[in-house]
Design an enzyme around this catalytic site. Structure first.
Site, PDB file in Angstrom:
ATOM      1  N   TYR A  31       0.650  -1.399  -0.026  1.00  0.00           N
ATOM      2  CA  TYR A  31       0.057   0.057   0.154  1.00  0.00           C
ATOM      3  C   TYR A  31       0.778   1.088  -0.051  1.00  0.00           C
ATOM      4  O   TYR A  31       1.109   1.998   1.074  1.00  0.00           O
ATOM      5  CB  TYR A  31      -0.864   0.218   1.342  1.00  0.00           C
ATOM      6  CG  TYR A  31      -1.959  -1.124   1.174  1.00  0.00           C
ATOM      7  CD1 TYR A  31      -2.924  -1.583   0.300  1.00  0.00           C
ATOM      8  CD2 TYR A  31      -1.976  -1.980   2.668  1.00  0.00           C
ATOM      9  CE1 TYR A  31      -3.834  -2.593   0.571  1.00  0.00           C
ATOM     10  CE2 TYR A  31      -2.444  -3.155   2.729  1.00  0.00           C
ATOM     11  CZ  TYR A  31      -3.466  -3.374   1.642  1.00  0.00           C
ATOM     12  OH  TYR A  31      -4.526  -4.291   1.906  1.00  0.00           O
ATOM     13  N   ASP A  38      -6.379   4.738   7.224  1.00  0.00           N
ATOM     14  CA  ASP A  38      -5.223   4.194   7.545  1.00  0.00           C
ATOM     15  C   ASP A  38      -4.496   5.537   8.279  1.00  0.00           C
ATOM     16  O   ASP A  38      -3.911   5.449   9.227  1.00  0.00           O
ATOM     17  CB  ASP A  38      -4.336   3.491   6.687  1.00  0.00           C
ATOM     18  CG  ASP A  38      -4.601   2.398   6.227  1.00  0.00           C
ATOM     19  OD1 ASP A  38      -5.828   2.126   5.323  1.00  0.00           O
ATOM     20  OD2 ASP A  38      -4.178   1.452   6.412  1.00  0.00           O
ATOM     21  N   TYR A  83       1.425  -0.875  -7.476  1.00  0.00           N
ATOM     22  CA  TYR A  83      -0.010  -0.972  -6.990  1.00  0.00           C
ATOM     23  C   TYR A  83      -0.918  -0.868  -8.208  1.00  0.00           C
ATOM     24  O   TYR A  83      -0.852  -0.289  -9.020  1.00  0.00           O
ATOM     25  CB  TYR A  83      -0.374   0.337  -6.141  1.00  0.00           C
ATOM     26  CG  TYR A  83      -1.605   0.137  -5.322  1.00  0.00           C
ATOM     27  CD1 TYR A  83      -2.002  -0.786  -4.384  1.00  0.00           C
ATOM     28  CD2 TYR A  83      -2.738   0.915  -6.174  1.00  0.00           C
ATOM     29  CE1 TYR A  83      -3.107  -1.069  -3.735  1.00  0.00           C
ATOM     30  CE2 TYR A  83      -3.921   0.619  -5.338  1.00  0.00           C
ATOM     31  CZ  TYR A  83      -4.197  -0.147  -4.540  1.00  0.00           C
ATOM     32  OH  TYR A  83      -5.433  -0.267  -4.129  1.00  0.00           O
ATOM     33  N   GLN A 105     -13.960   6.058   2.417  1.00  0.00           N
ATOM     34  CA  GLN A 105     -13.689   5.170   3.382  1.00  0.00           C
ATOM     35  C   GLN A 105     -14.306   5.525   4.920  1.00  0.00           C
ATOM     36  O   GLN A 105     -14.531   6.659   4.970  1.00  0.00           O
ATOM     37  CB  GLN A 105     -12.087   4.939   3.708  1.00  0.00           C
ATOM     38  CG  GLN A 105     -11.723   3.501   3.489  1.00  0.00           C
ATOM     39  CD  GLN A 105     -10.329   3.240   3.393  1.00  0.00           C
ATOM     40  OE1 GLN A 105      -9.466   4.174   3.549  1.00  0.00           O
ATOM     41  NE2 GLN A 105      -9.930   2.202   3.064  1.00  0.00           N
ATOM     42  N   ASP A 163     -12.812  -5.409   2.907  1.00  0.00           N
ATOM     43  CA  ASP A 163     -13.089  -5.528   1.405  1.00  0.00           C
ATOM     44  C   ASP A 163     -13.749  -6.798   1.032  1.00  0.00           C
ATOM     45  O   ASP A 163     -14.948  -6.914   0.474  1.00  0.00           O
ATOM     46  CB  ASP A 163     -11.558  -5.695   0.735  1.00  0.00           C
ATOM     47  CG  ASP A 163     -10.831  -4.487   0.730  1.00  0.00           C
ATOM     48  OD1 ASP A 163     -11.136  -3.558   1.496  1.00  0.00           O
ATOM     49  OD2 ASP A 163      -9.682  -4.437   0.271  1.00  0.00           O
ATOM     50  N   ARG A 196      -5.539 -12.931   0.832  1.00  0.00           N
ATOM     51  CA  ARG A 196      -5.832 -11.949  -0.011  1.00  0.00           C
ATOM     52  C   ARG A 196      -7.421 -12.422  -0.639  1.00  0.00           C
ATOM     53  O   ARG A 196      -7.972 -13.440  -0.585  1.00  0.00           O
ATOM     54  CB  ARG A 196      -5.128 -11.537  -1.074  1.00  0.00           C
ATOM     55  CG  ARG A 196      -3.760 -11.053  -0.503  1.00  0.00           C
ATOM     56  CD  ARG A 196      -3.958  -9.640   0.035  1.00  0.00           C
ATOM     57  NE  ARG A 196      -4.644  -8.513  -0.885  1.00  0.00           N
ATOM     58  CZ  ARG A 196      -4.783  -7.255  -0.492  1.00  0.00           C
ATOM     59  NH1 ARG A 196      -4.740  -6.931   0.707  1.00  0.00           N
ATOM     60  NH2 ARG A 196      -5.219  -6.481  -1.468  1.00  0.00           N
ATOM     61  N   TYR A 343      -8.024 -12.404   5.420  1.00  0.00           N
ATOM     62  CA  TYR A 343      -8.485 -11.061   5.357  1.00  0.00           C
ATOM     63  C   TYR A 343      -9.776 -10.543   6.198  1.00  0.00           C
ATOM     64  O   TYR A 343      -9.549 -10.751   7.431  1.00  0.00           O
ATOM     65  CB  TYR A 343      -8.562 -10.736   3.822  1.00  0.00           C
ATOM     66  CG  TYR A 343      -8.053  -9.273   3.316  1.00  0.00           C
ATOM     67  CD1 TYR A 343      -7.028  -8.562   3.910  1.00  0.00           C
ATOM     68  CD2 TYR A 343      -8.845  -8.421   2.515  1.00  0.00           C
ATOM     69  CE1 TYR A 343      -6.479  -7.194   3.485  1.00  0.00           C
ATOM     70  CE2 TYR A 343      -8.362  -6.908   2.064  1.00  0.00           C
ATOM     71  CZ  TYR A 343      -7.405  -6.450   2.378  1.00  0.00           C
ATOM     72  OH  TYR A 343      -7.233  -5.446   2.204  1.00  0.00           O
ATOM     73  N   TRP A 344     -10.582 -10.392   5.491  1.00  0.00           N
ATOM     74  CA  TRP A 344     -12.189  -9.794   6.472  1.00  0.00           C
ATOM     75  C   TRP A 344     -12.967 -11.111   6.775  1.00  0.00           C
ATOM     76  O   TRP A 344     -14.219 -10.618   6.952  1.00  0.00           O
ATOM     77  CB  TRP A 344     -12.703  -8.639   5.991  1.00  0.00           C
ATOM     78  CG  TRP A 344     -11.653  -7.349   5.878  1.00  0.00           C
ATOM     79  CD1 TRP A 344     -10.848  -6.860   5.094  1.00  0.00           C
ATOM     80  CD2 TRP A 344     -11.538  -6.216   7.029  1.00  0.00           C
ATOM     81  NE1 TRP A 344      -9.973  -5.797   5.656  1.00  0.00           N
ATOM     82  CE2 TRP A 344     -10.649  -5.385   6.875  1.00  0.00           C
ATOM     83  CE3 TRP A 344     -12.438  -6.308   8.414  1.00  0.00           C
ATOM     84  CZ2 TRP A 344     -10.329  -4.435   7.525  1.00  0.00           C
ATOM     85  CZ3 TRP A 344     -12.021  -5.411   9.404  1.00  0.00           C
ATOM     86  CH2 TRP A 344     -11.018  -4.486   8.798  1.00  0.00           C
ATOM     87  N   GLU A 387      -0.500  -6.342   9.481  1.00  0.00           N
ATOM     88  CA  GLU A 387      -1.758  -5.726   9.188  1.00  0.00           C
ATOM     89  C   GLU A 387      -2.772  -6.375   9.470  1.00  0.00           C
ATOM     90  O   GLU A 387      -3.699  -5.861  10.349  1.00  0.00           O
ATOM     91  CB  GLU A 387      -1.842  -6.117   7.398  1.00  0.00           C
ATOM     92  CG  GLU A 387      -3.144  -5.382   7.022  1.00  0.00           C
ATOM     93  CD  GLU A 387      -2.951  -5.554   5.582  1.00  0.00           C
ATOM     94  OE1 GLU A 387      -2.308  -6.182   4.764  1.00  0.00           O
ATOM     95  OE2 GLU A 387      -4.108  -4.906   4.638  1.00  0.00           O
TER      96      GLU A 387
END
Ligand code: DGY
Length: 419
Positions: A31, A38, A83, A105, A163, A196, A343-344, A387
């Site tokens: 990132y 963030d 990126y 966000q 995400d 991811r 991830y989420w 992270e």
């Protein structure tokens, strides 16, 4: 275990290393730009040792505000081929003062500004005078364009910050990413693909970016045409809290507060529409189909942060804290769609633990708040500043040397914070 003082030092080093002068990147490689929430968390961390630098972070963030009030989720201050999707994919030229993405966000920034102010009101007064009008315009943009019955909607999973949460599975399945074309992901060159989002998700993320671009990021057109419009507990509870804090900050800065107080009432009503009686929890809701996601996520547990906790949520929280060792997993560990590493969809995130713990202590649930904080402290002390983390083993996941994990260590989880 590493001594807490050494961890404080390491956390400060991470912030310094990710500092690009007037903004902070989340982590190098994965990132390389300024991400909205963030960056706000970076300010929370800097405030522990360099309050002036903390204010600079928020000024840079808010200087990227578009004319319509939106504050983008990424500001591309300098080119970086590592990126994807970069500014050429988003197609937002001319819409804002800085090259940026076209979505926002979770708006934690006003609440963090209010914290900074209270650390040193004298030093903070000019800062809030400059920032309050910008926060008001940003929050008004959410109220004008993104609320449905008072709950705040996201128009892209990236906007929620969560995400690939199971919350979006229904509306994502309704998208046929036809014509998305070939593209090459960069995230999976930096991080193990199992941690991811999948290609299935990514095709839809890019398809939604292409749709926004085709509509020139016009909010009225997006409201009509975007199939992805999901009322989100992250956005709703965070904006509700941010408006409560903004009302106090606005009064301090000599602004009227009636409009903001009206938003608080609207958002309280809206948050209640996210109560899914079938599962007895706050949930995400697809505004196109009307269907609830059936998700108990870490965003559901932001209810205390928004000021709307209740005994049912407390029972769920006790249950998930029993199941996981390191705080609140991003998805219910008993849920069929739980995935401890992806991830989420299962991992714990130190920032979410922080927001949840803050809400719990504000609601007077001190024992629970202490438990979430102690779990976060142990997580970082044993596994470093990753992270996100596996909720059972604490194994670090995603990017390393991560700004927001370092920041919440300094601002909330470090033993130094209890003195
Ligand atoms: C990414 O690129 O993975 C980000 O989460 C988008 O904001």
């Amino acid at each position: 275990m590493i001594h807490p003082d050494a961890l404080d030092t390491r956390a400060r080093e991470i912030l310094r290393r990710n500092d690009r002068g007037c903004y902070t990147i989340p982590t190098s490689g994965l990132y390389p730009y300024q991400w909205n929430w963030d960056s706000a968390f970076a300010a929370l961390g800097f405030a522990e040792f360099d309050l002036k630098r903390a204010w600079t972070e928020l000024h840079t963030l808010m200087a990227g505000q578009w004319d319509n009030g939106m504050v983008p989720h990424i500001q591309f201050h300098e080119a970086n081929p590592g990126y994807f999707p970069g500014p050429e994919v988003w197609g937002c030229e001319g819409l804002g003062p800085v090259a940026s993405s076209g979505i926002s966000q979770p708006p934690v920034a006003a609440s963090i500004a209010w914290k900074l102010f209270r650390k040193d009101p004298e030093a903070g007064r000019d800062h809030i005078r400059a920032l309050v009008p910008r926060f008001i315009r940003w929050h008004r943009w959410f109220m004008d364009w993104r609320t449905e019955n008072g709950a705040v909607c996201v128009t892209h999973p990236w906007e929620s910050g969560r995400d690939n949460a199971p919350d979006w599975d229904g509306p994502m399945a309704a998208i046929d990413p036809v014509g998305v074309g070939a593209y090459s992901r960069r995230d999976t060159t930096h991080v193990d693909p199992h941690m991811r989002p999948t290609k299935y998700d990514y095709d839809r993320y890019i398809w939604l970016v292409q749709l926004g671009r085709r509509l020139n990021w016009d909010e009225a057109a997006l409201q009509r045409e975007n199939p992805f419009r999901v009322a989100d507990p992250t956005m709703t509870f965070i904006l509700l809290r941010a408006c409560r804090d903004l009302a106090e900050m606005a009064a301090e800065a000599g602004h009227g507060t009636a409009e903001i107080e009206g938003w608080v009432r609207t958002l309280e009503t809206g948050a209640r529409t996210l109560w899914n009686a079938r599962i007895g929890a706050y949930d995400a809701r697809d505004m196109r189909s009307g269907a609830f996601a059936g998700s108990i996520s870490n965003a559901s547990f932001l209810c205390w942060y928004g000021g709307l906790g209740n005994a049912r949520m407390e029972a769920h929280l006790r249950r998930v804290l029993e199941a996981a060792r390191f705080g609140v997993p991003s998805f219910d560990p008993e849920g069929a769609r739980f995935d401890a590493n992806r991830y989420w969809r299962g991992p714990v995130w130190a920032i979410m633990n922080t927001l949840i713990g803050t809400g719990l202590s504000d609601a007077g649930l001190d024992a629970l708040a202490d438990r979430v904080r102690a779990a976060t402290r142990a997580l970082i002390a044993q596994n470093g500043f990753a992270e996100y983390f596996n909720p059972f083993t604490g194994a670090p996941a995603g990017g390393g040397a991560f700004t927001w994990t370092a920041a919440v260590w300094l601002g909330w989880a470090s033993p130094g914070k209890e003195e």
